[in-house]
Design a protein around this motif. Sequence first.
Motif, PDB file in Angstrom:
ATOM      1  N   HIS A   1      22.821  79.402  41.210  1.00  0.00           N
ATOM      2  CA  HIS A   1      22.880  78.481  42.354  1.00  0.00           C
ATOM      3  C   HIS A   1      21.459  78.152  42.799  1.00  0.00           C
ATOM      4  O   HIS A   1      20.521  78.906  42.506  1.00  0.00           O
ATOM      5  CB  HIS A   1      23.621  79.133  43.525  1.00  0.00           C
ATOM      6  CG  HIS A   1      25.036  79.483  43.202  1.00  0.00           C
ATOM      7  ND1 HIS A   1      26.080  78.612  43.363  1.00  0.00           N
ATOM      8  CD2 HIS A   1      25.584  80.633  42.687  1.00  0.00           C
ATOM      9  CE1 HIS A   1      27.211  79.191  42.983  1.00  0.00           C
ATOM     10  NE2 HIS A   1      26.936  80.421  42.565  1.00  0.00           N
TER      11      HIS A   1
ATOM     12  N   MET B   1      31.465  75.054  47.340  1.00  0.00           N
ATOM     13  CA  MET B   1      32.157  76.245  47.855  1.00  0.00           C
ATOM     14  C   MET B   1      33.101  75.868  48.985  1.00  0.00           C
ATOM     15  O   MET B   1      32.775  75.049  49.831  1.00  0.00           O
ATOM     16  CB  MET B   1      31.135  77.244  48.345  1.00  0.00           C
ATOM     17  CG  MET B   1      30.544  77.993  47.186  1.00  0.00           C
ATOM     18  SD  MET B   1      29.708  79.408  47.779  1.00  0.00           S
ATOM     19  CE  MET B   1      28.146  79.108  47.045  1.00  0.00           C
TER      20      MET B   1
ATOM     21  N   GLU C   1      24.119  71.871  47.473  1.00  0.00           N
ATOM     22  CA  GLU C   1      25.120  71.627  46.411  1.00  0.00           C
ATOM     23  C   GLU C   1      25.129  70.172  45.946  1.00  0.00           C
ATOM     24  O   GLU C   1      26.091  69.739  45.316  1.00  0.00           O
ATOM     25  CB  GLU C   1      26.526  71.980  46.921  1.00  0.00           C
ATOM     26  CG  GLU C   1      26.712  73.446  47.214  1.00  0.00           C
ATOM     27  CD  GLU C   1      28.094  73.804  47.732  1.00  0.00           C
ATOM     28  OE1 GLU C   1      28.600  73.105  48.612  1.00  0.00           O
ATOM     29  OE2 GLU C   1      28.663  74.792  47.233  1.00  0.00           O
TER      30      GLU C   1
ATOM     31  N   TRP D   1      30.218  82.715  55.628  1.00  0.00           N
ATOM     32  CA  TRP D   1      31.104  81.560  55.722  1.00  0.00           C
ATOM     33  C   TRP D   1      31.517  81.423  57.183  1.00  0.00           C
ATOM     34  O   TRP D   1      32.478  82.093  57.633  1.00  0.00           O
ATOM     35  CB  TRP D   1      32.319  81.782  54.807  1.00  0.00           C
ATOM     36  CG  TRP D   1      31.932  81.870  53.353  1.00  0.00           C
ATOM     37  CD1 TRP D   1      31.878  80.822  52.472  1.00  0.00           C
ATOM     38  CD2 TRP D   1      31.529  83.037  52.603  1.00  0.00           C
ATOM     39  NE1 TRP D   1      31.469  81.273  51.231  1.00  0.00           N
ATOM     40  CE2 TRP D   1      31.249  82.616  51.277  1.00  0.00           C
ATOM     41  CE3 TRP D   1      31.365  84.385  52.919  1.00  0.00           C
ATOM     42  CZ2 TRP D   1      30.829  83.491  50.285  1.00  0.00           C
ATOM     43  CZ3 TRP D   1      30.929  85.266  51.931  1.00  0.00           C
ATOM     44  CH2 TRP D   1      30.670  84.812  50.630  1.00  0.00           C
TER      45      TRP D   1
ATOM     46  N   TRP E   1      25.230  84.755  51.253  1.00  0.00           N
ATOM     47  CA  TRP E   1      26.054  83.783  51.979  1.00  0.00           C
ATOM     48  C   TRP E   1      26.903  84.429  53.063  1.00  0.00           C
ATOM     49  O   TRP E   1      27.356  85.567  52.921  1.00  0.00           O
ATOM     50  CB  TRP E   1      27.048  83.099  51.025  1.00  0.00           C
ATOM     51  CG  TRP E   1      26.427  82.322  49.926  1.00  0.00           C
ATOM     52  CD1 TRP E   1      25.457  81.362  50.048  1.00  0.00           C
ATOM     53  CD2 TRP E   1      26.727  82.419  48.532  1.00  0.00           C
ATOM     54  NE1 TRP E   1      25.153  80.855  48.811  1.00  0.00           N
ATOM     55  CE2 TRP E   1      25.918  81.485  47.865  1.00  0.00           C
ATOM     56  CE3 TRP E   1      27.613  83.189  47.790  1.00  0.00           C
ATOM     57  CZ2 TRP E   1      25.959  81.305  46.483  1.00  0.00           C
ATOM     58  CZ3 TRP E   1      27.655  83.022  46.410  1.00  0.00           C
ATOM     59  CH2 TRP E   1      26.831  82.086  45.772  1.00  0.00           C
TER      60      TRP E   1
END
Length: 358
Positions: free
Chosen positions: A236, A104, A83, A60, A58
């Motif tokens: 995940h 998240m 998600e 961000w 990931w």
Amino acid sequence: MEKIDTIIVGAGLSGIACAARLVAQNKSVVVLEARSRIGGRILCPAHQIFFADLGPSWFWPMINPEVSALVRYLGLKSYPQFEQGLALFETKAGDVQTVSGCPMEPPAFRLEGGMISLVKGLLIRIGAEFIRLNHPVCEIRRHENGCKVSVGHLDQPPRCTLSASNVILALPPRLAARSILFTPDLPSDLTQAMLKASTWMAGHAKFFALYDKAAWRSMGLSGQAFSQRGPLGEIHDGSGACAVPYGLTGFAGIPALRRKDEKTMSRAILSQLVQLFGPDAAQPLELYYQDWATELFTATEYDKRSCHNHPEFYPPGGKTSIWNNTLHFAGSETAGQFGGYLEGALVSARRAAAAVSE
Ligand SMILES: Cc1cc2nc3c(=O)[nH]c(=O)nc-3n(C[C@H](O)[C@H](O)[C@H](O)COP(=O)(O)OP(=O)(O)OC[C@H]3O[C@@H](n4cnc5c(N)ncnc54)[C@H](O)[C@@H]3O)c2cc1C
């Protein structure tokens, strides 16, 4: 002896980003990499055209300006972490409950082509001929015009020695302090600061299971799961941007010192995936597993005691360069901002390359 402007130790994201900056200034650069591959903690085995992130997955965009700028510069495509749906929670006793998901914050994004596309993208632009794989650095000596860097294993005569005006250490400082001999000795407070900088995620193990369909999504599940029982602690959805292959990915919840070999762990992971997501999870197209704590060029003995909270990172002992500005610290764990993360690797590379260019 070969004469070089800058030797970079390590071909992870920070090392390659340093090289890209210096090559753009026409500096002569050599990157010495201990492993037989580039990327360091970025590791993405390929399944056809999908790359499974066994290291970072990931970034961000809202808080990672350097990574976002690199993604744009390289023309890479990112997509949000899936998600949608409910999450699962497994108790110590093995009871599985459905719970509301834990999105998240800020939102996390994955990269098409995996995180390795950051490194490959830079190399496509600058060429790879200056990278020497299978070149573990074992010793660095200061001399009047810079440093001498020896490659090999400490218990054997060096395989080769190179000389450069500057050396950039683009590896975790704890690993550098444990595996490289410095002459003259580094000050003991600096060595202690390097040893105390834990290497982010080095004590962890990650899995990636690929499927041709996402049975969990059709059950209204997001693929997110947390378990007190293990062996996985956190799961995940790791599917590709355009769905196929679908994937489940995540981290072992067992501390490094108690984890078993890959075969035993893989069997236990599959059985937990079946317990959580049903019988369709039993037969993945691929199951990848990487225990980073067993990696000689990532983890030390200290990292086997997993560090779960994200530590504060900063340049070791407050120093970004030593030896009259000829030996420089890069590597994500030396960044004052976003240390430990991909963003920190790029922040540290920008700083070290600027120090060499001064
Ligand atoms: C499982 C896992 C999940 C993660 N998840 C995320 C995430 O989602 N997002 C995020 O931002 N970050 C994440 N991270 C952290 C991220 O991977 C690192 O911040 C980043 O890759 C560090 O890059 P680096 O170049 O500083 O160090 P490294 O990638 O560790 O590179 C150091 C390089 O030096 C080489 N080397 C070591 N010793 C020597 C030697 N003696 N001589 C020559 N070469 C040597 C190594 O082989 C390696 O190639 C994760 C890490 C792991 C392991």
